[in-house]
Design an enzyme around this catalytic site. Sequence first.
Site, PDB file in Angstrom:
ATOM      1  N   LYS A   1       0.800  -1.220   0.000  1.00 37.86           N
ATOM      2  CA  LYS A   1       0.000   0.000   0.000  1.00 37.86           C
ATOM      3  C   LYS A   1       0.840   1.281   0.000  1.00 37.86           C
ATOM      4  CE  LYS A   1      -4.259  -1.750   0.405  1.00 37.86           C
ATOM      5  NZ  LYS A   1      -5.381  -1.418  -0.509  1.00 37.86           N
TER       6      LYS A   1
ATOM      7  N   SER B   1       1.454  -9.843  -0.294  1.00 38.86           N
ATOM      8  CA  SER B   1       1.093  -8.422  -0.305  1.00 38.86           C
ATOM      9  C   SER B   1       1.252  -7.700   1.020  1.00 38.86           C
ATOM     10  CB  SER B   1      -0.349  -8.253  -0.795  1.00 38.86           C
ATOM     11  OG  SER B   1      -1.247  -8.974   0.034  1.00 38.86           O
TER      12      SER B   1
END
Length: 305
Positions: free
Chosen positions: A45, A295
């Site tokens: 992110k 991720s």
Amino acid sequence: MLTPADVRAAARRIAPYVRTTPLRPTSRHGLWLKLENEQRSGAFKARGAFSALTALTPEQRARGVVTHSSGNHGRALAEAAAELGCPATVVVPDNAMPHKVAAIAAADAQVVVVPVAERAARAAELVELGLTYVPPFDHLDVMAGQGTVALEILTQAADAGLSLGRVYAPIGGGGLLSGIAVALSDTDIEVVGVEPALAGDFTDSVARGRRVAWPVADTARTVADGLRLPSVGEAPWAHLHALGVHALPVAEDDIVAAQRWLDEQGVRAEPSGAVSVAGALQRTCGTRVEVAVVSGGNRAPDDQG
């Protein structure tokens, strides 16, 4: 529509701020891992956050930004905003993981806690007060930033002499997956979106050929807290649908098993971060190398693996 050139432009903007994360082999022949759990703030992110903030004008940054997030995007935006001297407010759902909320607050962002179904509406109210909205996924600059993961994979695979055939990435709102798909759209590499079957709105959308939303009560059942979104974002879906990205749902037991397998590989991942690996482990590698994007690694402090 986003283009590979837009992803390359985002890569140039964020280069001073983000890490180039490792691409490493595993004990399974042909499967490599892109370790975004080693990215700043513990997840991919940071790429989208810095991409969006560096695309704003100085005046917009001075007024401040707002977002809504279950954790990782909020933390990434808060940390990026602090570095760029930009006030940040993060609206979090009341079912967010406490350690993720604490990390957002530690970055000096203002935290607003609301019921799950009200987080987008509350963020919209704050935009009316002059803050710039930086959503977690439904934003072209955010998508472009997330897509820089794929550019690194291409460079690292080439440097290692690998012939790359497929990339697996998790999907919740679709910012990461759509960015990767766009970045790889001028190659012959297959992109697969992996999601929990209990939050299978993307799989449902692909099957129906249109964007489908699931009830929040349904998507909240998955252990993968970062992927509990009721639907893919409008902009990500438009790109994913146009590019024909495949969907692969995985069971909860497979997510937990993938997380344990990653522990055995020496990789610490949160459940959402292990979802792509759960998908990759279900398939047999062909003659070309496959990459699963890990991720995120923001596990709870009491989760020792």
